[in-house]
Design an enzyme around this catalytic site. Structure first.
Site, PDB file in Angstrom:
ATOM      1  N   LYS A  30      69.217  38.311  47.502  1.00 24.06           N
ATOM      2  CA  LYS A  30      68.609  37.169  48.191  1.00 24.06           C
ATOM      3  C   LYS A  30      68.514  37.447  49.684  1.00 24.06           C
ATOM      4  O   LYS A  30      67.477  37.193  50.311  1.00 24.06           O
ATOM      5  CB  LYS A  30      69.439  35.910  47.956  1.00 24.06           C
ATOM      6  CG  LYS A  30      68.950  34.693  48.753  1.00 24.06           C
ATOM      7  CD  LYS A  30      69.996  33.613  48.864  1.00 24.06           C
ATOM      8  CE  LYS A  30      71.086  33.971  49.842  1.00 24.06           C
ATOM      9  NZ  LYS A  30      72.052  32.872  50.089  1.00 24.06           N
ATOM     10  N   ARG A  35      64.913  38.109  54.175  1.00 21.73           N
ATOM     11  CA  ARG A  35      64.629  38.777  55.448  1.00 21.73           C
ATOM     12  C   ARG A  35      63.326  39.563  55.357  1.00 21.73           C
ATOM     13  O   ARG A  35      62.507  39.557  56.282  1.00 21.73           O
ATOM     14  CB  ARG A  35      65.797  39.704  55.830  1.00 21.73           C
ATOM     15  CG  ARG A  35      67.005  38.971  56.389  1.00 21.73           C
ATOM     16  CD  ARG A  35      68.233  39.879  56.427  1.00 21.73           C
ATOM     17  NE  ARG A  35      69.361  39.266  57.129  1.00 21.73           N
ATOM     18  CZ  ARG A  35      70.159  38.340  56.591  1.00 21.73           C
ATOM     19  NH1 ARG A  35      69.945  37.928  55.350  1.00 21.73           N
ATOM     20  NH2 ARG A  35      71.173  37.838  57.275  1.00 21.73           N
ATOM     21  N   GLU A 326      81.283  35.124  51.723  1.00 24.15           N
ATOM     22  CA  GLU A 326      80.618  34.653  50.508  1.00 24.15           C
ATOM     23  C   GLU A 326      81.308  35.142  49.238  1.00 24.15           C
ATOM     24  O   GLU A 326      81.090  34.602  48.156  1.00 24.15           O
ATOM     25  CB  GLU A 326      79.159  35.098  50.501  1.00 24.15           C
ATOM     26  CG  GLU A 326      78.966  36.597  50.378  1.00 24.15           C
ATOM     27  CD  GLU A 326      77.533  37.011  50.682  1.00 24.15           C
ATOM     28  OE1 GLU A 326      76.970  37.764  49.894  1.00 24.15           O
ATOM     29  OE2 GLU A 326      76.986  36.561  51.714  1.00 24.15           O
ATOM     30  N   ARG A 357      83.617  25.035  50.813  1.00 26.40           N
ATOM     31  CA  ARG A 357      84.101  25.876  49.723  1.00 26.40           C
ATOM     32  C   ARG A 357      85.628  25.931  49.655  1.00 26.40           C
ATOM     33  O   ARG A 357      86.186  26.095  48.568  1.00 26.40           O
ATOM     34  CB  ARG A 357      83.513  27.290  49.851  1.00 26.40           C
ATOM     35  CG  ARG A 357      82.061  27.355  49.407  1.00 26.40           C
ATOM     36  CD  ARG A 357      81.470  28.741  49.526  1.00 26.40           C
ATOM     37  NE  ARG A 357      80.148  28.778  48.867  1.00 26.40           N
ATOM     38  CZ  ARG A 357      79.241  29.718  49.084  1.00 26.40           C
ATOM     39  NH1 ARG A 357      79.499  30.712  49.917  1.00 26.40           N
ATOM     40  NH2 ARG A 357      78.087  29.684  48.454  1.00 26.40           N
ATOM     41  N   ARG A 398      78.099  29.704  43.876  1.00 33.69           N
ATOM     42  CA  ARG A 398      79.294  30.550  43.794  1.00 33.69           C
ATOM     43  C   ARG A 398      80.502  29.788  43.235  1.00 33.69           C
ATOM     44  O   ARG A 398      81.425  30.407  42.703  1.00 33.69           O
ATOM     45  CB  ARG A 398      79.595  31.185  45.146  1.00 33.69           C
ATOM     46  CG  ARG A 398      78.444  32.073  45.621  1.00 33.69           C
ATOM     47  CD  ARG A 398      78.858  33.163  46.561  1.00 33.69           C
ATOM     48  NE  ARG A 398      77.699  33.742  47.208  1.00 33.69           N
ATOM     49  CZ  ARG A 398      76.901  34.655  46.671  1.00 33.69           C
ATOM     50  NH1 ARG A 398      77.133  35.107  45.442  1.00 33.69           N
ATOM     51  NH2 ARG A 398      75.863  35.138  47.334  1.00 33.69           N
TER      52      ARG A 398
END
Length: 438
Positions: A30, A35, A326, A357, A398
């Protein structure tokens, strides 16, 4: 208002019946796809993106650029070797409305692009997107000459009143809450009249690999970038104005999305191969090779890809994840199943991601009988025998994959809204059951 049934449905996370032995083809990155789309849209000539990721975040990015007048044709590459997108730059035009969903790359990378458009571009998105910080990009763009109406929120929704060009120049920002603030300015900077000099003035900068990814990709399309690593000042990046080249770019597999599958090898004492794992990459997910080896696995990069094997034991870990935040949810899930305690440090900025998170992981693992404590900048995890229950995802992809990892070893885990994995991993449930041989 109707409720999307996918958001309330419960997915029974499969319990592993034995050691996994699988090859898993992970879709494209991703971070690289989005980008590459921005750089191709700003180029002076058409370009190709091969093996792009088709997920919610990347399709939102493509849709946003199309709304501003960029041509993006989906089809097969020029040599017939699989899916590719042809990106045809054009004069960026408003008025247009951009749906960012809850994609950090879209909400942060595209306001600088919109400042180059001729006309107003309105940005809106999911309710959670209104809570995610954008002040770094908004304030910086104003200093560089842009006109933005956000009613003082420093967040969505907002309108960028594009003037067809942007002066650019020097700007100071505090990017300690998101490295995407720096990447957002650098990606569009070659098209600014004076380029840009971005100076980070805050505390430690998270997710540095993502800034290195931005710099590498800018250089690959002809931009001149000076960085701290290339002999420049600490925390200062300079981009010279100039035309960007249309390139033929092949998108790497998303290494962070390989995490749950590698974790499955660790949790079950099995083996998983991820084809096309790059020998050199700026993706943060490459750190999994070292982290999961410390936690009890072993890996080898071969012609087949990355071959990762679990030993049957999972060890606790004390690790600074500031550059690879992440990866925290998946590491926390594995740590909850380990033979000793773990400390995950350097990730206070995760409180500002798709959801908070740190709070979410603490609550959901503890509700399954785990023992997780939030610290000032991370989590302390003490393994305990866990039980089944509902694992909530908070619209965070996630979180969903973290719950699936725990479900391999804990019977009766049900993932709420597993469909949120489509943000970056289309059809994760089928990939997961396929890996397990179901």
């Amino acid at each position: 208002m109707t409720t999307n049934p996918a958001h309330t449905a419960l997915w029974p996370a499969p319990l592993a019946s034995g050691a996994v032995d699988a090859t898993v083809q992970v879709p494209g990155s991703k971070s690289v796809t989005n980008r590459a789309l921005v750089l191709a849209a700003l180029a002076a000539e058409p370009g190709w993106l091969r093996r792009p990721l088709r997920s919610r975040d990347s399709l939102l990015m493509a849709g946003a650029l199309r709304a501003m007048g960029v041509g993006i044709e989906e089809g097969v590459g020029p040599d017939g070797s699989g899916e590719a997108w042809r990106v045809i730059p054009s004069g960026l035009q408003g008025p247009a409305t951009v749906d960012v969903g809850n994609a950090g790359t879209v909400m942060r990378f595209l306001p600088p692009v919109a400042a180059l458009a001729d006309g107003p571009i309105r940005f809106d998105g999911d309710p959670r997107s209104y809570e995610r910080p954008l002040h770094g990009v908004i304030d910086a763009l104003r200093v560089l000459g842009a006109r933005i109406d956000d009613e003082g929120r420093g967040a969505l929704p907002l309108t960028v009143h594009g003037g067809g060009a942007l002066d650019g120049g020097q700007v100071e920002i505090d990017a300690s809450s998101s490295s995407q603030f720096v990447s957002a300015l650098l990606l569009s900077a070659p098209r600014f009249n004076q380029g840009v000099e971005v100076r980070h003035t805050g505390s430690s900068l998270p997710s540095m690999p993502h800034i290195r990814m931005t710099v590498d990709m800018l250089r690959a399309v002809g931009a001149q970038v000076d960085t701290p690593e290339s002999g420049g000042e600490p925390n200062v990046w300079r981009v010279t104005p100039g035309a960007l080249l249309g390139r033929d770019i092949t998108i790497e597999p998303d290494l962070s999305n390989a995490q749950p599958f590698l974790a499955a090898a660790l949790v079950t004492g099995g083996s998983v191969t991820i084809p096309d794992w790059p020998a050199r990459t700026t993706q943060p997910g490459d750190a999994l090779r070292d982290i999961f080896t410390q936690m009890g696995g072993s890996c080898e990069l071969t012609e087949r890809g990355l071959e990762f094997t679990g030993s049957g034991s999972i060890h606790g870990i004390d690790v600074d994840l500031s550059e690879v935040g992440e990866l925290t949810p998946g590491i926390a899930a594995v740590a909850a199943l380990a033979d000793g305690p773990s400390s995950l440090r350097g990730v206070a900025h995760l409180r500002l991601h798709e959801t908070d998170r740190l709070a979410a992981l603490t609550k959901e693992i503890n509700e399954l009988g785990g023992d997780v404590t939030e610290t000032a900048d991370g989590l302390h995890i003490r393994p305990r025998r866990m039980h089944g229950g509902i694992f909530h995802t908070y619209d965070d992809h996630r979180m969903a994959t973290a719950g699936a990892i725990i479900g391999l070893a804990v019977e009766g885990v049900q993932i709420e809204n597993v469909a949120t994995t489509a943000k970056t991993l289309p059809d994760f449930p089928a990939m997961w059951t396929g890996m397990l041989g179901a």
